[in-house]
Scaffold this active site. Structure first.
Site, mmCIF file in Angstrom:
data_model
loop_
_atom_site.group_PDB
_atom_site.id
_atom_site.type_symbol
_atom_site.label_atom_id
_atom_site.label_comp_id
_atom_site.label_asym_id
_atom_site.label_seq_id
_atom_site.Cartn_x
_atom_site.Cartn_y
_atom_site.Cartn_z
ATOM 1 N N GLU A 134 105.817 43.832 138.820
ATOM 2 C CA GLU A 134 104.732 44.341 138.028
ATOM 3 C C GLU A 134 103.488 44.502 139.131
ATOM 4 O OE1 GLU A 134 104.488 44.724 134.957
ATOM 5 O OE2 GLU A 134 106.067 43.725 133.943
ATOM 6 N N ASP A 144 115.923 49.008 131.399
ATOM 7 C CA ASP A 144 115.189 50.349 131.209
ATOM 8 C C ASP A 144 115.122 51.351 132.402
ATOM 9 O OD1 ASP A 144 113.205 48.712 131.760
ATOM 10 O OD2 ASP A 144 112.107 49.180 130.039
ATOM 11 N N THR A 146 106.685 54.511 136.281
ATOM 12 C CA THR A 146 107.196 53.801 135.168
ATOM 13 C C THR A 146 105.824 53.351 134.483
ATOM 14 O OG1 THR A 146 108.614 52.426 133.806
ATOM 15 C CG2 THR A 146 107.548 51.504 136.010
#
Length: 623
Positions: free
Chosen positions: A257, A389, A613
């Site tokens: 993150e 993903d 992303t």
């Protein structure tokens, strides 16, 4: 005017009386009667009939040969793998389609070079006098894509802006983009007033939430403000970065993150602004994050303490998420290329090579990997949703970032898409919508469940096709994007749930449904991200219209006086149960992609930039 023995007729109206003859043996008499009546018409009346016949004929010919109208030889948008032959593609029934999508035109690999006339939104040029004029709707702003004419099959190469900080953004081009900018400013004002410098805004209670204490929303928003040409807001945010952003804090943060939001946000802003302060901050952060890679296998730990520079596994598991350790490569590689220091790229390249050599299920990977052993966790789920993903996304985007020079990344990506088609793609009943499910128990049990997160794949597939990968990838992208759109459109709020479940058994009356615990909408960007990619490469404005409908759902059910909030229930407009949280990616991704989707002309060239992303654009390095 008199005709036919003194019978009066209006000059603009012609009536042919064919008579009421008998049913048999009257053909000759009827022909003579028609001919006699025709001869009785004046020259003016006959000219009117000739003209009407010509107009009708031209109209029918135009409708038949124009693919926009869906007749004759128009191409179908999509075809998908049949369940009996997963690698074959078959036509999709159009029952239930909310809007026909045209087949995107093929474009040359060089951005802006036409093989044939197309409706792709055009790139802004460095010289304003070379700009192609945009079509306008009557009486207002246009949301049409600019079009280049390809006269005499001559290729027209556009002058595209370089990725060195000289890209100039002109601000909103039409009413839809202005509406998105207004939404960003509303959200930003709430953050600025009630959560300045904190990670997230709580817009209902008008306070803040701290996760890493790194100003996530502010940093995630920096390049969005550049793209929207919000200079005053950007200048104020830059001042906070210069004066207040401090990484020397005794705080455990998640490597993934922090990399995609903070490191990616700083690097993107550096490239777009060419302001050294953002690169310096990125170097400081990355040097601290490198401690995560100090493991027996080279697979990084999921968490790292920024002050002590020590990494460790998450408290809830001995393993790292596969997507998290394989979705940091774009950012660390970019930092090496920007600074000339290879240590960042060497650390992440070792991870990519290690994962490349691990055994997989037709290119598909389990969602957990152990940092000590370097092996996947046995019998863990295979999914393109949470924790799986972006592994697939970064296989393609690393290949693109490096000028398509690392062959094993392309190979692994193509293998994974084959695995998706063979193992995960299914169709619903009764309307044959395509979706991507999950495999549980290490490959034994299929679960017809799809996260909203999976909808990123449509955009990734479209990007891959643009870079020369198979046409079937684009077909899959188009169908998946339609299903993702339907997860919004079928809800009364026009907002998608976090998870949808799909019916595949014959006799089902409903294609998909939502469980109460999965009915929340977190302001996620994945569907609008894919709509932008598909619009970017096709120029098809249907994708814009779908995005506008989604945006209206956000405006109606998520907007509050202090900003925008996630909601707990998309199934009932009267009981959405707001959650009092505005995620940083709403400003960094969702609103950015909506703004880009509604462009009349593109200001970023996807042959020069690759988006991480978290929607932070980074330059492509040709060698």
């Amino acid at each position: 005017m008199a005709a036919g023995g003194g019978q009066k007729m209006d000059a603009a109206y012609v009536a042919l009386q064919l008579g009421d003859g008998g049913l048999e043996g009257e053909d000759k008499n009827r022909s003579r009667t028609v001919w006699r009546k025709w001869k009785q018409l004046s020259r003016f009346q006959r000219s009117l009939l000739y003209m009407l016949f010509i107009i009708v004929s031209i109209t029918l010919i135009y409708v038949y040969y124009n693919p926009k109208h869906g007749f004759g030889s128009s191409k179908e948008l999509t075809s998908v793998p049949s369940r009996s032959k997963p690698n074959q593609f078959s036509k999709v029934p159009e029952k239930g389609m909310l809007g026909r999508i045209e087949e995107p035109k093929e474009l040359d690999n060089k951005f802006g070079v036409d093989k044939e006339e197309h409706n792709v939104a055009e790139e802004d040029k460095d010289e304003p006098d070379e700009e192609v004029p945009l079509d306008k709707h009557d009486g207002g702003d246009s949301n049409d894509a600019g079009e280049e004419k390809n006269d005499n099959d001559l290729k027209v190469v556009k002058v595209v802006p370089p990725s060195d900080g000289s890209v100039k953004f002109g601000g909103p081009q039409n009413e839809r983009q202005r509406a998105v900018v207004a939404s960003f400013q509303h959200a930003w004002q709430g953050y600025r007033t009630y959560a300045w410098g904190k990670d997230h805004l709580k817009p209902i209670s008008k306070t803040h939430q701290t996760w890493f204490n790194l100003g996530l929303t502010l940093i995630d928003s920096l390049d969005t403000m550049i793209v929207m040409n919000l200079k005053e807001e950007f200048a104020e945010a830059k001042g906070w970065v210069e004066e207040n952003l401090n990484f020397n804090i005794n705080k455990d943060v998640n490597l993934f993150e922090t990399t995609i939001r903070v490191l990616g946000g700083l690097l993107s802003t550096y490239h777009l602004s060419k302001d050294r302060v953002f690169l310096d901050k990125a170097i400081d952060l990355a040097d601290r994050l490198l401690a995560s890679f100090d493991t027996p296998s080279g697979i990084p730990y999921s968490d790292v303490n920024l002050k002590t520079r020590t990494g460790h596994a998450p408290k809830w598991s001995p393993d790292s998420s596969t997507s998290e350790v394989t979705t940091i490569q774009l950012e660390f590689r970019d930092l090496s290329r920007a600074t000339g220091n290879p240590k960042y790229e060497e650390a992440i390249a070792k991870v990519s090579r290690h994962v490349h050599n691990l055994p997989k299920t037709e290119g598909l990977v389990p969602i957990f990997i152990n940092a000590n052993t370097g092996n996947f966790r046995q019998y863990s789920t295979i999914t393109l949703g949470a924790r799986g993903d972006s592994y697939y996304e970064y296989l393609l985007k690393q290949w693109v970032q490096t000028g398509k020079t690392i062959d094993y990344l392309k190979h692994d990506y193509n293998a994974s898409i084959d695995g998706v088609v063979n193992k995960l793609v299914r169709r619903t009943s009764p309307n044959n919508y395509l979706f991507i499910g999950e495999i549980l128990g290490g490959g034994k049990d299929f679960k017809p469940k799809m996260d909203e997160l999976v909808c990123f794949l449509a955009g990734t597939l479209a990007l891959g096709h643009h870079n020369g990968l198979p046409k079937e990838h684009l077909t899959l992208a188009q169908e998946l994007a339609y299903t993702c759109y339907l997860t919004f459109a079928k809800q009364p709020t026009f907002l998608a749930p976090e998870i949808s479940y799909f019916n595949t058994d014959a006799g089902s009356t409903k294609d998909f449904y939502v469980k109460p615990n999965d009915a929340h909408y977190l302001l996620r960007p994945e569907t609008v991200e894919s709509l932008w990619y598909l619009y970017y490469f096709s120029g098809n404005k249907t994708y814009q219209d779908w995005g506008w409908q989604i945006f209206q759902g956000i405006e109606t059910y998520c907007k509050v006086s202090g900003g925008y909030t996630t909601i707990s229930n998309v199934r009932n407009p009267m009981d959405t149960r707001p959650r009092d949280m505005m995620e940083s990616f709403f400003l960094g991704e969702t609103l950015k992609y909506l703004y880009l989707l509604f462009a009349d002309r593109h200001e970023m060239d996807l042959d020069q930039w690759v988006f991480n992303t978290e929607a932070h654009p980074l330059p492509i390095y040709p060698d």
